[in-house]
Design a protein around this motif. Sequence first.
Motif, PDB file in Angstrom:
ATOM      1  N   ARG A 183       0.850  -1.194   0.000  1.00 49.06           N
ATOM      2  CA  ARG A 183       0.000   0.000   0.000  1.00 49.06           C
ATOM      3  C   ARG A 183       0.878   1.233   0.000  1.00 49.06           C
ATOM      4  N   PHE A 184       0.270   2.370  -0.406  1.00 45.45           N
ATOM      5  CA  PHE A 184       1.028   3.608  -0.574  1.00 45.45           C
ATOM      6  C   PHE A 184       0.420   4.714   0.274  1.00 45.45           C
ATOM      7  N   PRO A 185       1.259   5.654   0.750  1.00 48.08           N
ATOM      8  CA  PRO A 185       0.699   6.785   1.509  1.00 48.08           C
ATOM      9  C   PRO A 185      -0.318   7.554   0.670  1.00 48.08           C
ATOM     10  N   ASN A 186      -0.071   7.665  -0.639  1.00 44.78           N
ATOM     11  CA  ASN A 186      -0.963   8.423  -1.526  1.00 44.78           C
ATOM     12  C   ASN A 186      -1.187   7.637  -2.815  1.00 44.78           C
ATOM     13  N   PRO A 187      -2.105   6.646  -2.794  1.00 41.34           N
ATOM     14  CA  PRO A 187      -2.288   5.804  -3.989  1.00 41.34           C
ATOM     15  C   PRO A 187      -2.717   6.608  -5.215  1.00 41.34           C
ATOM     16  N   GLN A 188      -3.327   7.793  -5.018  1.00 42.15           N
ATOM     17  CA  GLN A 188      -3.723   8.607  -6.172  1.00 42.15           C
ATOM     18  C   GLN A 188      -2.523   9.101  -6.961  1.00 42.15           C
ATOM     19  N   GLY A 189      -1.346   9.115  -6.314  1.00 45.29           N
ATOM     20  CA  GLY A 189      -0.154   9.637  -6.991  1.00 45.29           C
ATOM     21  C   GLY A 189       0.577   8.608  -7.827  1.00 45.29           C
ATOM     22  N   LEU A 190       0.046   7.360  -7.896  1.00 45.69           N
ATOM     23  CA  LEU A 190       0.719   6.322  -8.685  1.00 45.69           C
ATOM     24  C   LEU A 190       0.662   6.650 -10.172  1.00 45.69           C
ATOM     25  N   LEU A 191       1.687   6.222 -10.899  1.00 47.80           N
ATOM     26  CA  LEU A 191       1.721   6.420 -12.350  1.00 47.80           C
ATOM     27  C   LEU A 191       1.130   5.185 -13.019  1.00 47.80           C
ATOM     28  N   ALA A 192       0.206   5.401 -13.960  1.00 52.01           N
ATOM     29  CA  ALA A 192      -0.394   4.278 -14.678  1.00 52.01           C
ATOM     30  C   ALA A 192       0.547   3.843 -15.795  1.00 52.01           C
ATOM     31  N   LEU A 193       0.822   2.544 -15.868  1.00 54.95           N
ATOM     32  CA  LEU A 193       1.708   2.022 -16.908  1.00 54.95           C
ATOM     33  C   LEU A 193       0.926   1.326 -18.008  1.00 54.95           C
ATOM     34  N   GLY A 194      -0.392   1.241 -17.903  1.00 45.85           N
ATOM     35  CA  GLY A 194      -1.185   0.447 -18.841  1.00 45.85           C
ATOM     36  C   GLY A 194      -1.289  -0.977 -18.343  1.00 45.85           C
ATOM     37  N   GLU A 195      -2.158  -1.773 -18.932  1.00 43.12           N
ATOM     38  CA  GLU A 195      -2.397  -3.168 -18.554  1.00 43.12           C
ATOM     39  C   GLU A 195      -2.754  -3.294 -17.078  1.00 43.12           C
ATOM     40  N   GLY A 196      -3.322  -2.255 -16.497  1.00 49.08           N
ATOM     41  CA  GLY A 196      -3.708  -2.301 -15.089  1.00 49.08           C
ATOM     42  C   GLY A 196      -2.545  -2.227 -14.128  1.00 49.08           C
ATOM     43  N   LEU A 197      -1.359  -1.844 -14.621  1.00 48.76           N
ATOM     44  CA  LEU A 197      -0.173  -1.775 -13.768  1.00 48.76           C
ATOM     45  C   LEU A 197       0.119  -0.339 -13.367  1.00 48.76           C
ATOM     46  N   PHE A 198       0.656  -0.185 -12.160  1.00 50.12           N
ATOM     47  CA  PHE A 198       1.010   1.140 -11.651  1.00 50.12           C
ATOM     48  C   PHE A 198       2.433   1.127 -11.135  1.00 50.12           C
ATOM     49  N   ALA A 199       3.092   2.279 -11.250  1.00 49.26           N
ATOM     50  CA  ALA A 199       4.447   2.411 -10.723  1.00 49.26           C
ATOM     51  C   ALA A 199       4.448   3.497  -9.660  1.00 49.26           C
ATOM     52  N   PRO A 200       5.260   3.340  -8.605  1.00 44.98           N
ATOM     53  CA  PRO A 200       5.319   4.393  -7.592  1.00 44.98           C
ATOM     54  C   PRO A 200       5.969   5.649  -8.154  1.00 44.98           C
ATOM     55  N   SER A 201       5.610   6.799  -7.609  1.00 46.12           N
ATOM     56  CA  SER A 201       6.213   8.062  -8.029  1.00 46.12           C
ATOM     57  C   SER A 201       6.584   8.835  -6.775  1.00 46.12           C
ATOM     58  N   ALA A 202       7.243   9.977  -6.984  1.00 47.38           N
ATOM     59  CA  ALA A 202       7.597  10.821  -5.837  1.00 47.38           C
ATOM     60  C   ALA A 202       6.341  11.254  -5.097  1.00 47.38           C
ATOM     61  N   ASN A 203       5.237  11.343  -5.834  1.00 42.63           N
ATOM     62  CA  ASN A 203       3.983  11.808  -5.255  1.00 42.63           C
ATOM     63  C   ASN A 203       3.249  10.720  -4.481  1.00 42.63           C
ATOM     64  N   SER A 204       3.463   9.462  -4.850  1.00 43.30           N
ATOM     65  CA  SER A 204       2.726   8.378  -4.189  1.00 43.30           C
ATOM     66  C   SER A 204       3.387   7.955  -2.884  1.00 43.30           C
ATOM     67  N   GLY A 205       4.698   8.198  -2.768  1.00 40.67           N
ATOM     68  CA  GLY A 205       5.430   7.686  -1.621  1.00 40.67           C
ATOM     69  C   GLY A 205       5.861   6.255  -1.880  1.00 40.67           C
ATOM     70  N   ASP A 206       6.609   5.685  -0.944  1.00 44.32           N
ATOM     71  CA  ASP A 206       7.137   4.333  -1.130  1.00 44.32           C
ATOM     72  C   ASP A 206       6.133   3.286  -0.688  1.00 44.32           C
ATOM     73  N   ALA A 207       6.235   2.100  -1.310  1.00 46.36           N
ATOM     74  CA  ALA A 207       5.330   0.999  -0.985  1.00 46.36           C
ATOM     75  C   ALA A 207       5.609   0.492   0.426  1.00 46.36           C
ATOM     76  N   VAL A 208       4.538   0.189   1.157  1.00 45.84           N
ATOM     77  CA  VAL A 208       4.653  -0.461   2.458  1.00 45.84           C
ATOM     78  C   VAL A 208       4.120  -1.874   2.259  1.00 45.84           C
ATOM     79  N   LEU A 209       4.976  -2.877   2.524  1.00 44.19           N
ATOM     80  CA  LEU A 209       4.589  -4.258   2.234  1.00 44.19           C
ATOM     81  C   LEU A 209       3.989  -4.917   3.465  1.00 44.19           C
TER      82      LEU A 209
END
Lengths: 246, 253
Positions: free
Chosen positions: A161-187
């Motif tokens: 999960r991410f501090p700000n999931p709205q800030g994730l970058l969409a890569l297509g095919e339903g995939l997302f990449a973290p960005s400076a805006n989303s924060g780091d993933a917490v596993l």
Amino acid sequence: MTTILAAAASGMYHQQLAIDTIANNVANVNTEGFKRVRPLAQGQPQTGELAQAKLGVALTTLDRIVAPGPVRTADNPLAFAILDDAFVPVRLPDGTTAYTRAALLRTDAAGNVVTPHGYLLDPPLVLPEGATGARVDARGIVTATGADGNEVEVGRITLARFPNPQGLLALGEGLFAPSANSGDAVLGAPGEDGFAAIAPGMAEGSNVDLAEELTNLLIAQRAYSATVRAFRVGDDMLAAATKLTA
Amino acid sequence: MIKGLYSAYTSMEAAWRYQEILADNIANATTVGFKREVAAAQALPSLVVAQQEPVPAPLPTRIQQVIGQVGTGQFLAEFQTDFSAGPWKQTGEELDLALEQGFFVVQSPTGERFYTRDGRFGRDATGHLVTSTGLFVLGADGQPITLPPGRVSVAEDGTIRAGDAVVGQLLVLDFAPGELERAGPSYFTAQGAGTPVVGGVHQGYLELSNAQLTEELTTLLAVHRAYQASQTVLATLDGTLERAAGELGRFGG
């Protein structure tokens, strides 16, 4: 002198972007795990001379709405629906990690647990050789049925999960990449560390509401027509001004 | 004659400035929290036209004979912001907020404060409550609000809770209309400190633009015609002047 044209053009540009975004949402109304994007016209604080400038729409915010989609049953025993705002990490062919909501997992020919597009999980889960089936439970534990008919625990699904999931970058095919805006993933694991348990045997549909999208499309079209009208009037006034001495 | 030229020109100038406002309103007809501007058209004071030569009269004071009035055209006194509330839209989003009264207080990284009714907020990477351009939304203590991961709920009094724990309180200030000055679309700066407002915060709603396309377009077309009319007057006066200058004084045809 040309601010009428500039203001009208900014409105046309925004409505065009809104219509493009809505079209993409509508196209993905049946895409598993798709998160719709909301185009929003917004202002921007200005100081100095720009504070009074009449330049129309300042920016178009494209919010990815991470609200969960409707959950339906899936035929696949490895499929599950994520019931909170978490994502499943997957490993891309280039070695980087991406995140997806579409957890319609299956096994490939080599026994790897993969996403519908064939990407490995991160960390990967591999069924033992000769396994005849596999299933996942609400805590994310994957159990394989071996060739001898005995069940073997293979591993556990990892969620992120991410501090700000709205800030994730969409890569297509339903995939997302973290960005400076989303924060780091917490596993974490389903059902622990603040992560909700998953719903095995279910799949999350697209969160696009067709009626809402079509309503927004109508509004954007009408607003576009209005700005075109304002542009034409501005153009006509400029033409009249240049004909003053004719 | 020259006075007529000037009247027509000021009228065109006024129409042009009015159209700038209307085009801005139309472009922002879907902008969150936008407040439309209205222009007050106002005639320039009419001048009293007096006969230049004093009237011979058996009076101790010489009275100038007034022969009428002439208008000097139109100008726009000022543009005013229409602070009426826009329609609300239910979005159901966690950090979409709408206010019944007052303004949210946001702060730029350099410490400038702005006031807005645009309640589309989000989290930045460190969990601060921010606008879409990254400005901090201030709490009642005048400091940025930091949200924990996970869902938060916003009560009507502006209290933000994660579960049962209070994590912040929104600062909402109200101003007299004259205290506010526009600072870009849907943002304002203020002279005074404002009065705090408690209550009237609604989670899951956005306030849309208060510009109505029908009204703005109608005015746009009307002002367009006024502009055209003034332009025709100017062209006619120009033609008359040309004849006066070119034909009056010519001998023998």
